[in-house]
Design an enzyme around this catalytic site. Sequence first.
Site, mmCIF file in Angstrom:
data_model
loop_
_atom_site.group_PDB
_atom_site.id
_atom_site.type_symbol
_atom_site.label_atom_id
_atom_site.label_comp_id
_atom_site.label_asym_id
_atom_site.label_seq_id
_atom_site.Cartn_x
_atom_site.Cartn_y
_atom_site.Cartn_z
ATOM 1 N N TYR A 297 62.563 11.536 34.579
ATOM 2 C CA TYR A 297 61.186 11.272 35.002
ATOM 3 C C TYR A 297 60.174 11.899 34.045
ATOM 4 C CZ TYR A 297 60.920 16.082 36.719
ATOM 5 O OH TYR A 297 60.910 17.444 36.787
ATOM 6 N N LYS B 232 43.393 -11.110 10.218
ATOM 7 C CA LYS B 232 42.594 -12.293 9.887
ATOM 8 C C LYS B 232 43.357 -13.188 8.891
ATOM 9 C CE LYS B 232 38.148 -11.692 8.894
ATOM 10 N NZ LYS B 232 36.936 -12.424 9.285
ATOM 11 N N ARG C 156 35.744 -10.975 2.779
ATOM 12 C CA ARG C 156 35.752 -10.206 4.033
ATOM 13 C C ARG C 156 36.958 -9.301 4.116
ATOM 14 N NH1 ARG C 156 32.614 -13.687 7.885
ATOM 15 N NH2 ARG C 156 32.475 -15.663 6.824
ATOM 16 N N HIS D 111 26.999 -7.255 19.085
ATOM 17 C CA HIS D 111 27.756 -6.047 18.722
ATOM 18 C C HIS D 111 27.977 -5.164 19.943
ATOM 19 C CE1 HIS D 111 28.063 -1.841 17.303
ATOM 20 N NE2 HIS D 111 28.880 -2.371 16.427
ATOM 21 N N CYS E 211 56.622 17.872 32.128
ATOM 22 C CA CYS E 211 55.424 18.051 32.945
ATOM 23 C C CYS E 211 54.243 18.571 32.140
ATOM 24 C CB CYS E 211 55.708 18.960 34.139
ATOM 25 S SG CYS E 211 56.162 20.630 33.669
ATOM 26 N N MET F 112 33.889 -2.700 8.658
ATOM 27 C CA MET F 112 34.002 -2.789 7.197
ATOM 28 C C MET F 112 33.032 -3.839 6.658
ATOM 29 S SD MET F 112 38.008 -2.120 6.613
ATOM 30 C CE MET F 112 38.537 -3.107 7.959
ATOM 31 N N GLY G 102 33.069 -5.131 12.807
ATOM 32 C CA GLY G 102 31.836 -4.583 12.218
ATOM 33 C C GLY G 102 32.018 -3.290 11.443
ATOM 34 N N SER H 137 62.595 20.966 33.344
ATOM 35 C CA SER H 137 61.345 20.230 33.156
ATOM 36 C C SER H 137 60.708 20.769 31.872
ATOM 37 C CB SER H 137 60.419 20.455 34.348
ATOM 38 O OG SER H 137 59.216 19.768 34.127
ATOM 39 N N ARG I 100 41.767 -14.837 16.598
ATOM 40 C CA ARG I 100 42.537 -13.603 16.811
ATOM 41 C C ARG I 100 42.679 -13.415 18.309
ATOM 42 N NH1 ARG I 100 37.600 -9.770 14.708
ATOM 43 N NH2 ARG I 100 36.109 -10.531 16.210
HETATM 44 C C1 PEP Z 1 53.519 23.469 29.999
HETATM 45 O O1 PEP Z 1 53.538 24.518 29.393
HETATM 46 O O2 PEP Z 1 53.736 22.386 29.466
HETATM 47 C C2 PEP Z 1 53.186 23.444 31.439
HETATM 48 C C3 PEP Z 1 53.226 22.313 32.115
HETATM 49 O O3 PEP Z 1 52.770 24.583 31.982
HETATM 50 P P1 PEP Z 1 51.290 25.181 31.870
HETATM 51 O O4 PEP Z 1 50.437 24.133 31.241
HETATM 52 O O5 PEP Z 1 50.871 25.498 33.246
HETATM 53 O O6 PEP Z 1 51.508 26.357 31.012
#
Ligand code: PEP
Length: 908
Positions: A885, A28, A99, A490, A865, A110, A108, A798, A372
């Site tokens: 990836y 602000k 303010r 609100h 993963c 604060m 809203g 991975s 804003r």
């Molecule tokens: C992990 O451990 O990050 C994984 C992907 O395997 P899981 O969650 O199946 O143990």
Amino acid sequence: MSKVKRVYTFGDKKAEGRTDMKNLLGGKGANLAEMNLIGVPVPPGFTITTDVCTEYNSVGSEKTIELIKEEVEAAVKNIEDIMGTKFGSNEDPCLVSVRSGARVSMPGMMDTVLNLGMNEDAVKGLINKTGNERFAWDSYRRFIQMYGDVVLGMKPASKQDVDPFEEIIEEVKENKGVELDIELTVDDLKELVDRFKKVVKERTGSAFPTDPWEQLWGSIMAVFDSWNTERAIYYRAMHQIPEEWGTAVNVQAMVYGNMGDSSGTGVAFTRDAATGENIFNGEYLINAQGEDVVAGTRTPQQITKEGSFRWAKLAQVDEEDRAKNYPSLEEIMPDVYKELFDVQKRLEEHYGDMQDLEFTIQEGKLWLLQTRNGKRTGAAMVKIAMDLLREGKIDEKTAILRQEPNRLDELLHPVFDKKAISNASVVAKGLPASPGAATGQVVFFADEAEEWAEKGKEVVLVRIETSPEDLKGMNVANGILTARGGMTSHAAVVARGMGKCCVSGAGGVKINYREKTMKVDGKVFKEGDWISLNGSTGEVYDGKIDTIEPELSGNFGEVMDLTNKFATMHVRTNADTPNDATVARNFGAQGIGLCRTEHMFFEGDRIKAMREMILASDEEKRRKALNKLLPIQRQDFEGIFEAMHGLPVTVRLLDPPLHEFMPHEEENQKDMAKELGISPEEVKAKVEDLDEFNPMLGHRGCRLGNTYPEITEMQARAIIEAALNLKKKGVEAIPEIMIPLIGTAEEFKMQEEIVRKTADKVFAEMNDTIEYHVGTMIEIPRAALTADEVSKHAEFFSFGTNDLTQMTFGYSRDDAGRFLPVYLKKGLLKHDPFQVLDQTGVGQLVEMGTKKGRASRSDLKVGICGEHGGEPSSVEFCNHVGMNYVSCSPFRVPIARLSAAQAAIKQS
Ligand code: PEP
Ligand code: MG
């Protein structure tokens, strides 16, 4: 040593701050400064920096006042000089607002104090200046009430408590036999001031402060304190706003929208915050003060004529009624409207983004109080950025960076099933405050919404109007319905911020909190009855309506296409079924990064064969049971490979401890014994035998395959056979076989050998081959530390950051729920490390593992993963580390794609 500057003044088209000083001046404050610099009319004032909030938190109020006294005194003088007023003057008093204003807006959350500077002299001064006695006394009573609530701590603590000031107002109104505040006379208002002062003395033990300076210091400190109220802390946690940012304090000359019929106040958006359409819109009230518009207590009017017609149609107000009682600003103050229209255009051009403005008209003169970047729904976020790109106002990179990845989630949410909706009956209509479809059971209180949601119920929160106290309940509800309040109430603003479906201002809904009922169109709905809301049309339906997945084309598709232009990392998905794989592919997944095979063993007959394998007393029996599982697994893989044809599929071999596949209840053990033709005791004994003190660190992952190689053999055979079968059908399968939970290179080598031997056998049997790869998960710290050894054999890594986080922190994935919430609340951790990758700790292992891995194998493919693969800040980290990836659940694929593109743009 140069003195630290803690106060920045602005006014009369001059300012010491700028828009890019948001960290120091708050959003602000920085924008108030900038508006002055571009010549927009803004009441003069000053901003006390966010750093002072941090200082205040460590040294307290007295020391803080010492630090800023001189600068604040000079800044107040600057306001007085520009406005020609004086603090406490009985001729022309200087009155200010105080303010909050953090780096990012926390609507809203604060506190605010208005009309500061009022006392007996100032009342006289205000009467002298305006000739309006009623207005002067009304401002005085409003000030005492607000100051009492905010600074003197007289605000009711719970919903059972009553605001002492409201209680007095009600009493006076009852004695006078009037209903509305506006009907109170000057004498009534004087009586209120008198009684307000008395109640302050009673409750606090001290007289109400009459010295404007005492009032000012009290208010500044109260605003700093409001950074740490429960609701502000909750909001910060929800939006991941760091505690140490603190809030700035903005002190600004008051301008009045409640000085009669040529005054007013309003809120406007340069584009539609719900849909993103390029239409100037907003709401205002004549003869009102700022808070009246958002409080939802009066029905606000539309700023533009077009908006007014639209509103009337939705609210079922006929043209005669509209023109007489709810005309637009464009109609009743055409000159002010024109100036406002020009200002909004200038502000959007200047900031290159949709603006949310607050303005006040004091006796025909327009003042801007705030601008804003406007909060918007996920759909509006996408549309506005793409429109601005097409209008040539921003470039492609900016269009990508403008999107908040997690907000895409809203576009992926269900909409009402067309057939189901055509049979549903509309019982009420309100304003389309925040789009989406919601269905749930009616609850009337925020805390009840929380309780019901905790029990797994779907709820719609129904309120006359909402306030910041309702935040938690709003957050857990599927949708929000209010009987009062406009598009900037609100409920509407907060719901859009949350991406939650909301219908506001449904005047036909009569709510009775005491009886927990709402009456609509002659029908009474009780707590627990089902209703459905369409936040895009404002319609309220009787009953539960089925929802379906939305279509993903148009602007959303264009944003996704644009991500491909910039992202350097691929985005894969974690999917175990052909259906999940297809959903993810439609979202643009470029392969499967994790197919957890154990999930395939749970359904129907499969679990029976699996248990037979586990109970087998020797290898021969185990192989017999595994032979039953082989065709099932092969078929599963064929389905998944087919769904992902032409894209890589990483199949992870069996990971969880065998104990997880066994029944633990005596009843179930008996059933299983009967099915397998053995005694219940035998089953019980095996379950006890498999029992481990700490199964997460026990007999799981590659430890299973290395103790029972025949399991790995069966899975490898199923994968290779499935791929070759598909090849015959002309479908290209690209399998990547992944060994879980290795800690040493030797563990990997043994598994790899089994896989390769099996593959060779299958190739010979089927007289054909395919390309496949064998790699591993890095989820044990030792594997990351010795990654250069592991990658001599593994073709890809991975990072399983779920287990890697578990083992690096030593927090059990299964048990951390007991203390993590406390740790987060106490600030021992900033984020749940199982959701947001801990870059400083676990991240080191990821970075080192990647570097070391590539030291031995320069073309090592690296991905992630764990759950973190779909979390924006973690995706950015993966990009920084140089991963090939990230892999995440299907519905997070678009989020990860956008995050990957943003990361690449930021890094370039
Ligand atoms: C992990 O451990 O990050 C994984 C992907 O395997 P899981 O969650 O199946 O143990
Ligand atoms: Mg794991």
